[in-house]
Enzyme design. Structure first.
Site, PDB file in Angstrom:
ATOM      1  N   HIS A  70      47.743  40.485  30.927  1.00 48.71           N
ATOM      2  CA  HIS A  70      46.738  40.606  31.982  1.00 48.71           C
ATOM      3  C   HIS A  70      45.447  41.137  31.372  1.00 48.71           C
ATOM      4  CE1 HIS A  70      45.961  40.663  36.332  1.00 48.71           C
ATOM      5  NE2 HIS A  70      45.196  41.725  36.092  1.00 48.71           N
TER       6      HIS A  70
ATOM      7  N   HIS B 226      44.907  46.477  38.811  1.00 51.19           N
ATOM      8  CA  HIS B 226      44.845  46.998  40.186  1.00 51.19           C
ATOM      9  C   HIS B 226      46.230  47.403  40.700  1.00 51.19           C
ATOM     10  CE1 HIS B 226      40.634  45.978  40.759  1.00 51.19           C
ATOM     11  NE2 HIS B 226      40.867  44.765  40.292  1.00 51.19           N
TER      12      HIS B 226
ATOM     13  N   HIS C 176      44.647  37.314  35.251  1.00 49.56           N
ATOM     14  CA  HIS C 176      43.502  38.189  35.515  1.00 49.56           C
ATOM     15  C   HIS C 176      42.206  37.437  35.820  1.00 49.56           C
ATOM     16  CE1 HIS C 176      41.005  41.757  35.652  1.00 49.56           C
ATOM     17  NE2 HIS C 176      40.258  41.330  34.666  1.00 49.56           N
TER      18      HIS C 176
ATOM     19  N   GLU D 200      49.032  40.761  41.740  1.00 46.50           N
ATOM     20  CA  GLU D 200      47.926  41.686  41.488  1.00 46.50           C
ATOM     21  C   GLU D 200      46.899  41.785  42.614  1.00 46.50           C
ATOM     22  OE1 GLU D 200      46.971  43.909  39.516  1.00 46.50           O
ATOM     23  OE2 GLU D 200      44.860  43.740  38.985  1.00 46.50           O
ATOM     24  N   ASN D 201      46.593  40.684  43.267  1.00 48.30           N
ATOM     25  CA  ASN D 201      45.522  40.691  44.275  1.00 48.30           C
ATOM     26  C   ASN D 201      45.994  40.207  45.641  1.00 48.30           C
ATOM     27  OD1 ASN D 201      43.877  39.502  41.500  1.00 48.30           O
ATOM     28  ND2 ASN D 201      43.229  41.437  42.397  1.00 48.30           N
TER      29      ASN D 201
ATOM     30  N   ASP E 187      47.921  34.941  39.654  1.00 44.28           N
ATOM     31  CA  ASP E 187      47.510  35.982  40.592  1.00 44.28           C
ATOM     32  C   ASP E 187      47.439  35.481  42.037  1.00 44.28           C
ATOM     33  OD1 ASP E 187      46.502  36.177  37.894  1.00 44.28           O
ATOM     34  OD2 ASP E 187      45.444  37.988  38.485  1.00 44.28           O
TER      35      ASP E 187
END
Length: 270
Positions: free
Chosen positions: A154, A68, A179, A39-40, A8
């Site tokens: 995830h 997300h 995750h 994802e982030n 991530d």
């Protein structure tokens, strides 16, 4: 084939680490294909179209998302225009984009990338990831048209990730968890020939609380009261992930190694 998966990407620090180092890693490891979990990457929550372009231009062949996936609203449209971004198979039946796709690697061979969301300890209920993944693996048998198969799991629970690894053993080149933002030390090749790592960790600043600046998470843990919003830590980032080599005939893993590059987690770092 020589494959790399990076965990991530967390905020500006993670994006900076990718843009400054991925080209070097591709050359040093002689990589055929790179997957990055984005994802982030945008302010710690989701991925914008602009930041997806940044990761792709830096050398990612494919970007996976997570729970997300659509927190940045422009991703709803961007994912329909950019096939190199993959959302979870079981996110929603009406979600835009695809949860699995065949890509052509640098050496001309096909690589299937797919992602599922777990159910245990997640904030919202998602469809069963095992039944979502089964038809994808059946449609793309390892060693057939797909020279390699990469599955991003995830989810929160290590047990669910391990179960998915064994479920796909012999049918995937790599099953890797994302995750939690905490890299695990269990990189291994399962009995059926699938490379496995419970969690790739994050590409971000580890002088943090799972990538967030320490002050607000600590305040909430100590007092039980929020005061400010969480914000990503912006110090030197570590690139965390996993490297896998596969057999050219079967697509199964022959070598696996955890990746820790730069920052606090690099071997030998002060």
């Amino acid at each position: 084939m020589k494959l790399m998966f990076l965990g991530d990407v967390m905020g500006r620090a993670g994006r900076r680490a990718i843009t400054e180092n991925l080209a070097r890693l591709r050359a040093e490891w002689k990589l055929d294909f790179v997957v990055v979990n984005g994802e982030n990457a945008t302010s710690g929550v989701g991925l914008s179209g602009a930041h997806a372009k940044t990761l792709l231009e830096a050398g990612a062949d494919c970007i996976t998302l997570g729970d997300h996936a659509f927190d940045q609203r422009d991703m709803l449209q961007f994912i329909e225009q950019e096939p190199r971004v993959i959302r979870p198979l079981n996110f929603s039946k009406t979600a835009p984009g695809k949860g699995a796709r065949l890509f052509t690697s640098k050496n001309g061979r096909k690589v299937l990338v797919t992602q599922v969301l777990g159910q245990v300890f997640m904030k919202r209920p998602f469809d069963d990831p095992f039944s979502a993944l089964e038809p994808v693996l059946k449609m793309h048998p390892l060693g057939g048209q797909a020279a390699a198969v990469i599955v991003d799991v995830h989810c929160e629970a290590t047990s669910e990730k391990m179960a998915m690894g064994h479920f796909a053993d012999g049918r995937a080149s790599l099953v890797v968890g994302t995750h939690t933002h905490v890299p695990t030390a269990d990189a291994m090749i399962l009995s059926g020939g699938t490379g496995y790592l419970t969690d790739a960790g994050m590409c971000g600043d580890y002088n943090s609380v799972i990538g967030m600046d320490k002050a607000e998470p600590l305040r909430r843990f100590i007092t039980g009261m929020p005061r400010d919003r969480f914000s990503p830590a912006n110090g030197e980032a570590t690139l965390s992930g996993v490297y896998v080599e596969t057999d050219d005939r079967t697509g199964k893993a022959t070598r696996i190694a955890a990746i820790r590059d730069g920052g606090l987690l690099e071997p030998g770092a002060p």
